[in-house]
Design a protein around this motif. Structure first.
Motif, mmCIF file in Angstrom:
data_model
loop_
_atom_site.group_PDB
_atom_site.id
_atom_site.type_symbol
_atom_site.label_atom_id
_atom_site.label_comp_id
_atom_site.label_asym_id
_atom_site.label_seq_id
_atom_site.Cartn_x
_atom_site.Cartn_y
_atom_site.Cartn_z
ATOM 1 N N GLN A 133 0.844 -1.208 0.000
ATOM 2 C CA GLN A 133 0.000 0.000 0.000
ATOM 3 C C GLN A 133 0.881 1.261 0.000
ATOM 4 O OE1 GLN A 133 -3.890 0.723 0.638
ATOM 5 N NE2 GLN A 133 -2.796 2.401 -0.368
ATOM 6 N N GLU A 153 4.890 0.335 11.254
ATOM 7 C CA GLU A 153 4.535 -1.075 11.427
ATOM 8 C C GLU A 153 4.925 -1.519 12.826
ATOM 9 O OE1 GLU A 153 2.906 -3.666 9.818
ATOM 10 O OE2 GLU A 153 3.483 -4.718 11.656
ATOM 11 N N THR A 173 -0.868 3.612 16.579
ATOM 12 C CA THR A 173 -2.104 4.230 17.094
ATOM 13 C C THR A 173 -1.826 5.614 17.685
ATOM 14 O OG1 THR A 173 -1.979 3.218 19.305
ATOM 15 C CG2 THR A 173 -3.173 1.987 17.619
HETATM 16 N N1 SAM Z 1 -0.711 -2.175 4.318
HETATM 17 C C1 SAM Z 1 -0.250 -3.538 4.326
HETATM 18 C C2 SAM Z 1 0.224 -4.030 3.001
HETATM 19 O O1 SAM Z 1 0.090 -3.285 2.019
HETATM 20 O O2 SAM Z 1 0.768 -5.118 2.969
HETATM 21 C C3 SAM Z 1 -1.290 -4.482 4.894
HETATM 22 C C4 SAM Z 1 -1.133 -4.597 6.334
HETATM 23 S S1 SAM Z 1 -1.955 -5.745 7.315
HETATM 24 C C5 SAM Z 1 -3.568 -5.885 6.714
HETATM 25 C C6 SAM Z 1 -2.082 -4.725 8.771
HETATM 26 C C7 SAM Z 1 -0.770 -4.435 9.459
HETATM 27 O O3 SAM Z 1 -1.017 -3.588 10.566
HETATM 28 C C8 SAM Z 1 -0.067 -5.654 10.005
HETATM 29 O O4 SAM Z 1 1.193 -5.778 9.430
HETATM 30 C C9 SAM Z 1 0.012 -5.387 11.520
HETATM 31 O O5 SAM Z 1 1.176 -5.873 12.116
HETATM 32 C C10 SAM Z 1 -0.042 -3.875 11.545
HETATM 33 N N2 SAM Z 1 -0.441 -3.288 12.819
HETATM 34 C C11 SAM Z 1 -1.374 -3.701 13.716
HETATM 35 N N3 SAM Z 1 -1.438 -2.859 14.761
HETATM 36 C C12 SAM Z 1 -0.530 -1.870 14.512
HETATM 37 C C13 SAM Z 1 -0.114 -0.703 15.206
HETATM 38 N N4 SAM Z 1 -0.638 -0.341 16.382
HETATM 39 N N5 SAM Z 1 0.854 0.065 14.667
HETATM 40 C C14 SAM Z 1 1.435 -0.255 13.488
HETATM 41 N N6 SAM Z 1 1.089 -1.361 12.780
HETATM 42 C C15 SAM Z 1 0.117 -2.144 13.286
#
Ligand code: SAM
Length: 214
Positions: A91, A106, A134
């Protein structure tokens, strides 16, 4: 002709058939080679319109979802965009292709490192960081757009704070099973929110997300 170009063109056609209308987003998705962002075992499935596993039990989002969220964010070239949930980096690459100045966070260090290396190797100038997204990335605020790619229980206040007036926050909100995509536009005197049903994301874990026992 590049590897998988026909498959990629077919995928773009199917996104158009499913209602994606923003040509700039579709062009960017035609230029980014999704097969470079998936695990070796899934390279042959990289152009299916489906989410696929990446390390740390996370996923690279479904192409339709990437296209739809990007279209909702509607960034202009040179907009400053914060992405929460770098995952594979796909993305972030799409946003960079659209000319945005991209900042992405991340939670998993290993994913952050892999994505950072890949984005660098592909020549994208994306600022990456490992940590809890967050709470945002205040040093570079305000952002013209914030895109959250994991599901939150509520809009994290810090992300709203770090949004410019007129800027848009696109975020899945709901329980752990299904979520609505919220498009929150920050106004001088509050926010305007639009909601769209029927999405499923991995959880956003952090101080202003779900707790880390998940
Ligand atoms: N945008 C990504 C892509 O293009 O591959 C898809 C990501 S996946 C659906 C969601 C991501 O959010 C995961 O890698 C997860 O580890 C991360 N995530 C979850 N909570 C998070 C946080 N508080 N801060 C940063 N990343 C977080």
């Amino acid at each position: 002709m590049g590897r998988f170009e026909d498959e990629r063109r077919e995928l773009i056609g199917s996104l158009r058939d499913k209602g994606i209308t923003d040509e700039k987003t579709l062009d960017a998705m035609m230029r980014v080679e999704r097969h470079l962002f998936v695990m070796d075992a899934f390279v042959n499935r990289a152009y299916e319109d489906t989410a696929l596993p990446i390390s740390k039990s996370q996923t690279i989002s479904q192409p339709y979802t990437v296209a739809f969220m990007t279209q909702l964010l509607a960034p202009k070239a040179s907009d400053k965009v914060l992405e929460i949930g770098t995952g594979s980096g796909y993305q972030a690459a799409i946003l960079a292709e659209l000319g945005c100045r991209v900042f992405t966070i991340e939670r998993h260090y290993e994913l952050h490192l892999q994505a950072r290396n890949l984005l660098e190797r592909l020549g994208y100038r994306v600022a990456t960081r490992s940590g809890d997204g967050t709470v945002g990335w205040s040093e570079f605020a305000p952002y013209d757009g914030v895109l959250v790619t994991a599901a939150a229980p509520d809009v994290p206040p810090a992300l709203l704070q770090q949004l410019a007036i007129g800027g848009r926050l696109v975020i899945p909100i709901g329980d752990l099973d299904t979520q609505q995509l919220h498009v929150v536009t920050k106004l001088e005197d509050g926010v305007a929110t639009k909601m769209i049903n029927g999405f499923k994301f991995v959880p956003l874990i952090g101080k202003q997300g779900w707790n880390s026992k998940l």
